[in-house]
Write a protein that holds these residues in place. Structure first.
Motif, PDB file in Angstrom:
ATOM      1  N   PHE A 175       0.838  -1.194   0.000  1.00  0.00           N
ATOM      2  CA  PHE A 175       0.000   0.000   0.000  1.00  0.00           C
ATOM      3  C   PHE A 175       0.874   1.247   0.000  1.00  0.00           C
ATOM      4  CE2 PHE A 175      -3.129  -3.075   1.229  1.00  0.00           C
ATOM      5  CZ  PHE A 175      -4.314  -2.575   0.714  1.00  0.00           C
ATOM      6  N   GLY A 176       0.394   2.284  -0.678  1.00  0.00           N
ATOM      7  CA  GLY A 176       1.177   3.497  -0.807  1.00  0.00           C
ATOM      8  C   GLY A 176       1.314   4.286   0.476  1.00  0.00           C
ATOM      9  N   SER A 177       0.358   4.108   1.374  1.00  0.00           N
ATOM     10  CA  SER A 177       0.395   4.829   2.644  1.00  0.00           C
ATOM     11  C   SER A 177      -0.377   4.059   3.695  1.00  0.00           C
ATOM     12  CB  SER A 177      -0.207   6.233   2.496  1.00  0.00           C
ATOM     13  OG  SER A 177      -1.607   6.144   2.261  1.00  0.00           O
ATOM     14  N   ALA A 178      -0.102   4.381   4.958  1.00  0.00           N
ATOM     15  CA  ALA A 178      -0.836   3.741   6.051  1.00  0.00           C
ATOM     16  C   ALA A 178      -2.303   4.131   6.025  1.00  0.00           C
ATOM     17  CB  ALA A 178      -0.205   4.123   7.392  1.00  0.00           C
ATOM     18  N   ALA A 179      -2.587   5.365   5.578  1.00  0.00           N
ATOM     19  CA  ALA A 179      -3.977   5.818   5.521  1.00  0.00           C
ATOM     20  C   ALA A 179      -4.763   5.028   4.478  1.00  0.00           C
ATOM     21  CB  ALA A 179      -4.021   7.311   5.207  1.00  0.00           C
ATOM     22  N   ALA A 180      -4.174   4.837   3.303  1.00  0.00           N
ATOM     23  CA  ALA A 180      -4.847   4.053   2.262  1.00  0.00           C
ATOM     24  C   ALA A 180      -5.044   2.619   2.719  1.00  0.00           C
ATOM     25  CB  ALA A 180      -4.031   4.096   0.976  1.00  0.00           C
ATOM     26  N   PHE A 181      -4.039   2.080   3.391  1.00  0.00           N
ATOM     27  CA  PHE A 181      -4.145   0.718   3.924  1.00  0.00           C
ATOM     28  C   PHE A 181      -5.262   0.623   4.946  1.00  0.00           C
ATOM     29  CE2 PHE A 181      -2.710  -1.899   7.617  1.00  0.00           C
ATOM     30  CZ  PHE A 181      -3.076  -3.126   7.100  1.00  0.00           C
ATOM     31  N   SER A 182      -5.337   1.576   5.859  1.00  0.00           N
ATOM     32  CA  SER A 182      -6.343   1.542   6.922  1.00  0.00           C
ATOM     33  C   SER A 182      -7.751   1.602   6.347  1.00  0.00           C
ATOM     34  CB  SER A 182      -6.118   2.692   7.903  1.00  0.00           C
ATOM     35  OG  SER A 182      -4.884   2.546   8.569  1.00  0.00           O
ATOM     36  N   ARG A 183      -7.942   2.442   5.333  1.00  0.00           N
ATOM     37  CA  ARG A 183      -9.272   2.541   4.720  1.00  0.00           C
ATOM     38  C   ARG A 183      -9.656   1.227   4.043  1.00  0.00           C
ATOM     39  NH1 ARG A 183      -7.199   7.701   3.294  1.00  0.00           N
ATOM     40  NH2 ARG A 183      -6.673   6.927   1.198  1.00  0.00           N
ATOM     41  N   ALA A 184      -8.713   0.631   3.317  1.00  0.00           N
ATOM     42  CA  ALA A 184      -9.004  -0.643   2.654  1.00  0.00           C
ATOM     43  C   ALA A 184      -9.274  -1.739   3.682  1.00  0.00           C
ATOM     44  CB  ALA A 184      -7.827  -1.030   1.756  1.00  0.00           C
ATOM     45  N   PHE A 200     -10.504  -1.392   6.674  1.00  0.00           N
ATOM     46  CA  PHE A 200     -11.831  -1.174   7.271  1.00  0.00           C
ATOM     47  C   PHE A 200     -12.933  -1.636   6.322  1.00  0.00           C
ATOM     48  CE2 PHE A 200     -15.631   1.271   8.195  1.00  0.00           C
ATOM     49  CZ  PHE A 200     -15.754   1.090   9.569  1.00  0.00           C
ATOM     50  N   ARG A 201     -12.783  -1.347   5.028  1.00  0.00           N
ATOM     51  CA  ARG A 201     -13.811  -1.758   4.063  1.00  0.00           C
ATOM     52  C   ARG A 201     -13.945  -3.274   4.009  1.00  0.00           C
ATOM     53  NH1 ARG A 201     -11.613   2.548   0.916  1.00  0.00           N
ATOM     54  NH2 ARG A 201     -10.285   1.071  -0.206  1.00  0.00           N
ATOM     55  N   LYS A 202     -12.837  -3.985   4.146  1.00  0.00           N
ATOM     56  CA  LYS A 202     -12.889  -5.449   4.037  1.00  0.00           C
ATOM     57  C   LYS A 202     -13.320  -6.122   5.336  1.00  0.00           C
ATOM     58  CE  LYS A 202     -10.255  -9.531   2.588  1.00  0.00           C
ATOM     59  NZ  LYS A 202     -11.274  -9.960   1.614  1.00  0.00           N
ATOM     60  N   PHE A 203     -12.775  -5.652   6.471  1.00  0.00           N
ATOM     61  CA  PHE A 203     -12.984  -6.369   7.734  1.00  0.00           C
ATOM     62  C   PHE A 203     -13.934  -5.672   8.710  1.00  0.00           C
ATOM     63  CE2 PHE A 203      -8.573  -7.674   6.439  1.00  0.00           C
ATOM     64  CZ  PHE A 203      -8.919  -8.958   6.057  1.00  0.00           C
TER      65      PHE A 203
END
Length: 251
Positions: free
Chosen positions: A229-238, A240-243
């Motif tokens: 992931f390009g950033s921790a923020a992008a990772f966190s959003r993804a 949350f959407r999945k889990f």
């Protein structure tokens, strides 16, 4: 103009799953609340095992002529390959000499209380499950999903590339080239066979790996980088959407 398929060698479609997910076996009696996969060794009493029936979601329904039952915990809840299998997989051990010999060794270990028995059962069960999964991939399926993708002579190369190098900045052109196909053909075929887009699949695989790393105590920023992931923020959003919750070391 009809695109001529390229002849490319197959690549290892199973290693990533055995490297990522841990497998443990036991001979505990089946319980209705137990979600572990079940291996039913089927045959005539006093004779070698003839067939193995794998029920990947822990169904404890009785099978005829069962000589032995084993529980195999291959993290089915989190393992996408186990989730992709049908409810019942039947393999004739005599069709696969390695499986026949490994099953015989498993039964021999199970019937004796020798030192190292538990470790031996785990190792032998791992080989048995691997050979059953290999057989399932070779047979393929008409249902869209991961199993169909791994069975496809070209698409499996792109899937393996994502499994083996999740942190790489894959795009559709890279993946199509890996599969030996044009971009347009690859994108359409991937959706038809796997049931989703390559990027959606890649994101899901990355998040599965990320959750395992977080559960082992890794930090969110480090995990985001490690899985691509390009950033921790992008990772966190993804995540949350999945889990449905935010990533943390307790995920």
């Amino acid at each position: 103009m009809i695109e001529s398929p390229k002849i490319l060698p197959k690549v290892d479609r199973l290693s990533a799953f055995f490297d990522t997910f841990e497998l443990e076996a036991s001979l505990e009696p089946p319980r209705t609340s137990d979600s572990r996969a079940r291996l039913f060794m089927v045959g005539e009493p006093g004779c070698p095992v003839e067939r193995i029936i794998l029920r990947p979601r822990g169904d404890v329904a009785r099978e005829p002529k069962v000589l032995m039952t084993a529980a195999a915990d291959f993290e089915g809840e989190h393992n996408p390959l186990m989730n992709a299998l049908p409810d019942r997989v039947v393999v004739d051990v005599n069709d696969i000499p390695t499986l026949r010999d490994t099953t015989a060794a498993f039964v021999a270990e199970a019937l004796e209380s020798r030192c190292g028995r538990s470790a031996a059962l785990n190792r032998l069960c791992e080989v048995i499950v691997l050979l059953i999964l290999r057989s399932a991939i070779d047979r393929g399926t008409t249902e869209p999903g991961l199993l169909a993708g791994l069975s496809h002579p070209l698409l499996h190369r792109a899937l393996v590339a994502m499994h083996d190098q999740p942190s790489r900045a894959w795009n559709s052109d890279h993946l199509a080239a890996t599969a030996g196909m044009s971009r347009s053909h690859f994108m359409a075929l991937f959706r038809d066979v796997v049931g989703t887009t390559p990027q959606a699949y890649l994101t899901g695989w990355r998040l599965i790996l990320a959750r395992r790393k977080l559960a082992k105590g890794a930090k969110v920023k480090a995990v985001a980088r490690q899985v691509g992931f390009g950033s921790a923020a992008a990772f966190s959003r993804a995540f949350f959407r999945k889990f449905g919750d935010w990533p943390s070391v307790r995920s």
